[in-house]
Design a protein around this motif. Sequence first.
Motif, PDB file in Angstrom:
ATOM      1  N   LEU A 150      10.420   6.853  -1.402  1.00  0.00           N
ATOM      2  CA  LEU A 150      11.419   6.619  -0.351  1.00  0.00           C
ATOM      3  C   LEU A 150      11.996   7.868  -0.316  1.00  0.00           C
ATOM      4  O   LEU A 150      12.697   8.174  -1.140  1.00  0.00           O
ATOM      5  N   THR A 188       5.983   3.195  -4.108  1.00  0.00           N
ATOM      6  CA  THR A 188       6.485   3.495  -2.796  1.00  0.00           C
ATOM      7  C   THR A 188       7.447   4.695  -3.188  1.00  0.00           C
ATOM      8  O   THR A 188       8.390   4.487  -3.911  1.00  0.00           O
ATOM      9  N   THR A 244       8.592   2.299  -8.260  1.00  0.00           N
ATOM     10  CA  THR A 244       9.257   2.690  -6.781  1.00  0.00           C
ATOM     11  C   THR A 244      10.218   3.879  -6.949  1.00  0.00           C
ATOM     12  O   THR A 244      10.775   3.589  -7.937  1.00  0.00           O
ATOM     13  N   THR A 258       6.708  -2.072   2.800  1.00  0.00           N
ATOM     14  CA  THR A 258       6.164  -0.869   2.790  1.00  0.00           C
ATOM     15  C   THR A 258       4.723  -1.245   1.920  1.00  0.00           C
ATOM     16  O   THR A 258       4.742  -2.127   0.784  1.00  0.00           O
ATOM     17  N   ILE A 301       9.247  -3.995  -1.050  1.00  0.00           N
ATOM     18  CA  ILE A 301       8.750  -2.571  -1.396  1.00  0.00           C
ATOM     19  C   ILE A 301       7.670  -2.541  -2.214  1.00  0.00           C
ATOM     20  O   ILE A 301       7.664  -2.923  -3.369  1.00  0.00           O
ATOM     21  N   VAL A 334      11.770  -4.875  -5.471  1.00  0.00           N
ATOM     22  CA  VAL A 334      11.121  -3.373  -5.350  1.00  0.00           C
ATOM     23  C   VAL A 334       9.819  -3.411  -6.145  1.00  0.00           C
ATOM     24  O   VAL A 334      10.227  -3.684  -7.456  1.00  0.00           O
ATOM     25  N   ILE A 344      17.971   0.045   1.872  1.00  0.00           N
ATOM     26  CA  ILE A 344      16.825  -1.024   2.043  1.00  0.00           C
ATOM     27  C   ILE A 344      17.486  -2.328   2.398  1.00  0.00           C
ATOM     28  O   ILE A 344      18.733  -2.630   1.794  1.00  0.00           O
TER      29      ILE A 344
END
Length: 452
Positions: A392, A390, A365, A404, A386, A361, A380
């Motif tokens: 989410l 990001t 994030t 992503t 990720i 990650v 996930i």
Amino acid sequence: MTEKALVILAAGKGTRMNSDLPKVLHPVAGAPLLVHAMKSGAMLEPARTVIVTGHGAEAVAKAASDWDEEAVSVLQEEQLGTAHAVAQARPALEGFEGDVFVLYGDTPFIRPETLEAMAEARLRHDVVVLGFEAADPGRYGRLLMQGEVLEKIVEFKDASEEERAITLCNSGVIAADAKVLFDLIDAVGCENAAGEYYLTDVVGLARARGLSATAVACPEEETMGINSRAELAQAEAAFQTRARAQAMEDGVTLTAPETVFFAHDTVVGRDTVIEPNVVFGSDVTVESEAHIRAFSHLEGCHVSRGGVIGPYARLRPGAELAEDVKVGNFVEIKAARIDRGAKVNHLSYIGDAEIGEETNVGAGTITCNYDGVFKHQTRIGARAFIGSNTMLVAPVSVGDDAMTGSGSVITQDVEPGALALARAKQVNKPGFARKLFEMLKARKAKATKEAQ
Ligand code: UD1
Ligand code: MG
């Protein structure tokens, strides 16, 4: 084996705490004083536990049943003395046969070994009292011994000069057969300096009836009662000193032990390293060979073997980390399961989520789990990537082996193996920056000139 019952006195007001909270609910190491007393009594495996409440009865009863749903609370409407307090437990002990141990809700540190020694002494004596050699006997009740036999307890207020010179003092903790104890309590009067029904009188009464009594002594620190905020702080310090020593004895490395704070129920495995300034809230288990780095705060979570947490990480209730998970600086995890080998290393919030094995990650994030009213889940898969920053927006899922793009705001599910991009497309305008700079600099020069 003799059945045991616990009676914990917790009716007192605790005036010196200067608090709206009943004294026995003030916490040490994250648990109310009362819970500490219940925990030490638990070693007797009591068939019944009765809490005598008075001031703040409802809140005290709730704390007791939150800890042990079988604990029964009884109300002592007026605090007429410790014998009167124990007498209130009688109906709740109806039909119970065995020994009653009286403990105090404001005395959190009686060790299991001490209660065991009392149970052992009960095999030879009808009444057993817990005493201690007081460094400063002050206003404690004094134990009048004849060899091994305890003849009488004299309260400070009622003691002669000679009796006041005795340093073996009464902790208040007492054990006797239930029937014997309540029969004796029936005979206790209140003709004394305080006009109270003293539990301590049961000793003299027992002796007068030809029953035997004795005292078991324990170190003074175990009998420490808490009456003020200063004493509460001392109790916290005493608890932490012991917990740190115990952790190190159990094979945990503490780089700076005096800066690590444990809760009453913290469990840490062997060969785990805890760096300076780590704080544990209640309900934390850290397995072996983990590394908790500096300035991390953990509460209600589980860190498996080999996990590396922090520096500056915050694990909140429901954070469930599998083996070899890495959680780095300024990362907060709440109600989330992170599978083996996954990494959340920088500046992230992961809440109400599941993250699969080996997933990475990226920095910044955030699982946007809250819509202002409801909380939603983020899922996930394994081996996903990720991208940094990001968002989410839950409920949402990202499949195994998916990616992503950095800066994406993900509002739709991403299928396994897909790359999701959810951000404005980049446009480059050749030479534009240079022109813009020139224009701005010219504007500044003009403004400066006009000001002169
Ligand atoms: C008591 C003992 C004393 C001992 C000392 C140890 C008696 C008569 N004296 O004195 O020998 O050295 O403890 O700290 O027992 N409580 C109730 N209901 C009551 C009275 C008290 O629940 O009616 C509770 C209090 O909340 C407290 C405990 O019992 O937790 C002890 O009462 P306290 O008034 O503090 O007794 P001491 O005078 O300290
Ligand atoms: Mg007292």
